[in-house]
Write an enzyme that holds these catalytic residues in place. Structure first.
Site, PDB file in Angstrom:
ATOM      1  N   CYS A 395      45.410  43.799  45.934  1.00 53.22           N
ATOM      2  CA  CYS A 395      46.456  44.354  45.067  1.00 53.22           C
ATOM      3  C   CYS A 395      47.528  43.327  44.736  1.00 53.22           C
ATOM      4  CB  CYS A 395      47.082  45.578  45.714  1.00 53.22           C
ATOM      5  SG  CYS A 395      47.660  45.298  47.407  1.00 53.22           S
ATOM      6  N   HIS A 617      51.414  47.581  49.988  1.00 49.04           N
ATOM      7  CA  HIS A 617      50.722  47.660  48.701  1.00 49.04           C
ATOM      8  C   HIS A 617      51.630  47.076  47.622  1.00 49.04           C
ATOM      9  CE1 HIS A 617      48.083  49.039  45.562  1.00 49.04           C
ATOM     10  NE2 HIS A 617      49.018  49.809  45.031  1.00 49.04           N
TER      11      HIS A 617
END
Length: 699
Positions: A395, A617
């Site tokens: 990510c 994330h």
């Protein structure tokens, strides 16, 4: 699927270059004639397709076996030609000796010839037997003499019950004439008397016959259909005296035939043999490949404009079909710029260092999340600018590229007809162009704006892995292209953008390209601890990798500049941070928990775009107006847009941020119910109130 001749030939050449160690030549070939899904990458499979397993085993038993399949095939063909010359030479000498003894026999002794010497009638039958297959020769010998004489204008012969054989193959007549074709060059120094005698003997045996009348166009066209092995341009090619050349059938007919010179015999014989060999070879391909399960597709023949004249050499154009002849006569031009050839294959030493830097050890492997992730855009109408993430892991790379794509799309796009939100609905061509420019900017900054390296998947191994390196079919197939100009970098990325956008290894190729552009040594020097990896536990991106993509340096911290800490006993520890303002910023939830401090260089970037680090994330937060970076006083209100490629987002998320309007009652709310994104925003705008505008908050 049956492999094309082009793919098999290319695979033979690649195998030869690889076994000979011609790395530069291989690199040039991969650029000018890249591999496709139909390419054959296994030597065993290639041997099966060519049906040379026996040749390969015999070669391995030799004292000095040949290394390449191409050499094995060539050696076999050379030996086959030598053996055929010896056999054919002995056969011709024997027949000529018999013919000469019969010609010199006195008159009246013909009926009393010994049993070992054949009579004229027997010789005629022997000639027919040598010309046609056994069954046809037997039928021909049973045909009455009158029937054979009446077949002057026919292209075949009549058997007792079979009728006219119009599809008689030219190869049948060539089997016996081969000895003549191969023997004639050895007689160049003979006297004219010997030449005349040889010509007389050939006429007696039926090789050369008398002239035939001119045929009509209708019969000429039907003959081309009935003789599929004759080339189209040869089936109705006139000789020097205007007669039509229709092939030669030694001893098959006693009627008239067109006169063919020995040179014509040689040329037509070679062409017919070439056609037959090519047909047999293609049939063998079909027999082998029909038994193999494959999902590959054959590559189409390139157009004339895609070929490079410098790399094309045709020794004998008559061995090719008419389409290829026209293709070779067409003007050729190169389609790849010269700088695209300056590539070098990955070697094991570099691959080992890359794996150690990325994963911690050359024995570790990339997980499936990294191997299957490219920069694929969303098909949702309101989110066409967004890059979709399949699974967690890369990510940080995706968010960094997403941020620079938005920068190109919103603030640097030359599309004057679109403004504001309209730019967030780009066409396929525009968003692909923005992706190319974003990748180029990331790599160019990593190379200190002096040079950059692009890692491309070549489709085949560039080196043979050996311990302690663990092979997984990723780094071994990389070819590195290094440029020293930003425009050249953009051109190369544009040529190979499909490997990044729709390919399965897009994220990995970018990470490797960024490291090689910066250099492995400098990346290790950037980090506080040189043994730190760029991919951490569970395949997550570390802060060093994100900083490398955002700022061009793989530093371990997000504060401004460097910081020295006293470790005691007079030892100082240097902590490295961000050196200057970045085009794209970063906000972190860890700052809310006082774990780190994000400096002003990342909090206040040149463009209102931030990579957001929240709950291990990375996602993206951005605005449409650059003015929000300067108007930060109380009472300021503006909109921010949020995109998370992993959240399976189906609608646009617009947040309205009101600076300084957070009430005390709102602050007293349980922080567990406060969306982490709001906490990240408040590290940048203190006491900001965030409205989700009827969108479900992301907790």
């Amino acid at each position: 699927m049956v492999p094309s001749v082009e793919e098999v030939s290319s695979s033979l050449v690649r195998e030869y270059l690889s076994r000979k160690g011609l790395k530069r030549t291989i690199a040039c070939m991969e650029e000018e004639h890249p591999r496709t899904e139909a390419s054959i990458n296994n030597r065993s499979e290639l041997r099966q397709i060519l049906s040379i397993e026996d040749l390969y085993r015999k070669n391995k038993l030799q004292n000095n076996p040949l290394k390449t399949l191409l050499e094995v095939i060539v050696k076999h063909l050379i030996e086959q030609v030598k053996n055929e010359k010896i056999v054919s030479s002995d056969g011709v000498s024997s027949r000529r000796a018999q013919t000469s003894s019969m010609d010199n026999a006195p008159a009246g002794e013909e009926d009393s010839t010994p049993a070992s010497v054949p009579s004229k009638q027997t010789r005629s039958r022997l000639d027919i037997t040598a010309t046609f297959p056994t069954s046809q020769a037997t039928n021909a010998s049973l045909v009455p003499e009158n029937d054979r004489k009446s077949s002057n204008n026919r292209t075949g012969f009549r058997g007792p019950d079979l009728g006219v054989q119009k599809d008689h193959p030219v190869m049948d007549s060539l089997q016996d004439n081969k000895s003549l074709i191969q023997k004639e060059p050895e007689k160049n120094t003979s006297t004219s008397e010997t030449t005349q005698r040889s010509r007389t003997n050939r006429i007696r045996r039926g090789i050369l016959a008398g002239p035939v009348p001119q045929e009509s166009n209708r019969k000429r066209n039907s003959r081309k259909v009935s003789q599929p092995l004759l080339r189209r341009e040869e089936a109705n090619r006139p000789t020097q005296d205007g007669r039509l050349v229709t092939g030669f059938h030694r001893g098959s007919l006693q009627g008239s035939r067109s006169e063919i010179s020995s040179a014509d015999c040689v040329r037509e014989g070679r062409e017919a043999l070439s056609v037959s060999q090519r047909t047999q070879s293609e049939n063998s391909f079909e027999r082998v490949r029909l038994n193999m399960v494959t999902t590959t597709k054959a590559k189409t023949r390139p157009s004339a404009a895609d070929l490079d004249a410098s790399a094309m050499v045709l020794d004998d154009i008559e061995d090719y079909d008419d389409d290829l002849r026209e293709l070779c006569d067409a003007p050729l031009r190169g389609t790849l710029p010269e700088h695209s050839l300056a590539g070098h294959p990955m070697d094991q030493r570099t691959a080992t260092e890359l794996k150690t830097l990325l994963l911690g050890s050359s024995l570790n492997c990339f997980n499936i999340e990294w191997r299957n992730q490219g920069f694929t855009f969303s098909d949702t109408h309101d989110l066409r600018y967004g890059i979709v993430q399949r699974k967690g892991g890369p990510c940080g790379v995706l968010a960094s590229v997403q941020a620079f794509v938005l920068k190109k799309l919103l603030f640097e796009s030359t599309e004057s007809c679109t403004v504001g939100l309209q730019r967030l609905r780009p066409s396929n061509s525009i968003r692909r162009k923005c992706l190319v420019l974003a990748l180029a900017e990331i790599l160019w900054r990593a190379g200190e704006e002096k040079q950059a390296t692009v890692a491309i998947n070549s489709g085949r191994n560039q080196f043979i892995p050996a311990r302690p390196y663990r092979s997984e079919g990723v780094l071994e197939k990389i070819t590195c292209l290094t440029v020293e100009n930003l425009k050249d970098l953009e051109l190369i990325l544009e040529q190979h953008v499909e490997q990044f956008e729709t390919g399965m290894l897009g994220c990995m190729l970018l990470a490797v390209s960024a490291v090689l552009s910066r250099s492995i040594q400098k990346v290790q020097e950037d980090m506080d601890v040189p043994t730190t990896t760029l991919i951490g536990a569970h395949g997550y991106c570390t802060q060093e990798l994100v900083n490398l993509l955002l700022c061009g340096r793989a530093v371990s911290n997000v504060f401004d500049n460097d910081m020295e800490l006293d470790s005691g006993n007079g030892n100082m520890t240097l902590l490295k941070g961000i050196k200057g303002h970045c085009d794209v910023g970063l906000l972190s939830l860890f700052e809310h928990y006082n774990i780190c401090k994000v400096g002003a260089y990342l909090k206040t970037p040149r463009y209102p775009i931030w990579v957001v680090c929240s709950e291990s994330h990375f996602s993206v937060l951005f605005g449409l107006q650059r003015e929000l970076l300067t108007n930060e006083g109380g009472g300021t209100e503006f909109d921010l847009y949020y995109f998370d490629g992993l959240a399976n987002q189906q609608e646009e998320i617009r947040l309205t941020v009101s600076v300084g309007r957070l009430t005390q009652s709102s602050q007293d709310v349980d922080t567990d119910l406060t969306p982490p994104l709001e906490l990240c925003i408040r590290t940048r705008w203190k006491d900001a109130f965030v409205s989700w505008n009827d969108t479900e908050p992301i907790l």
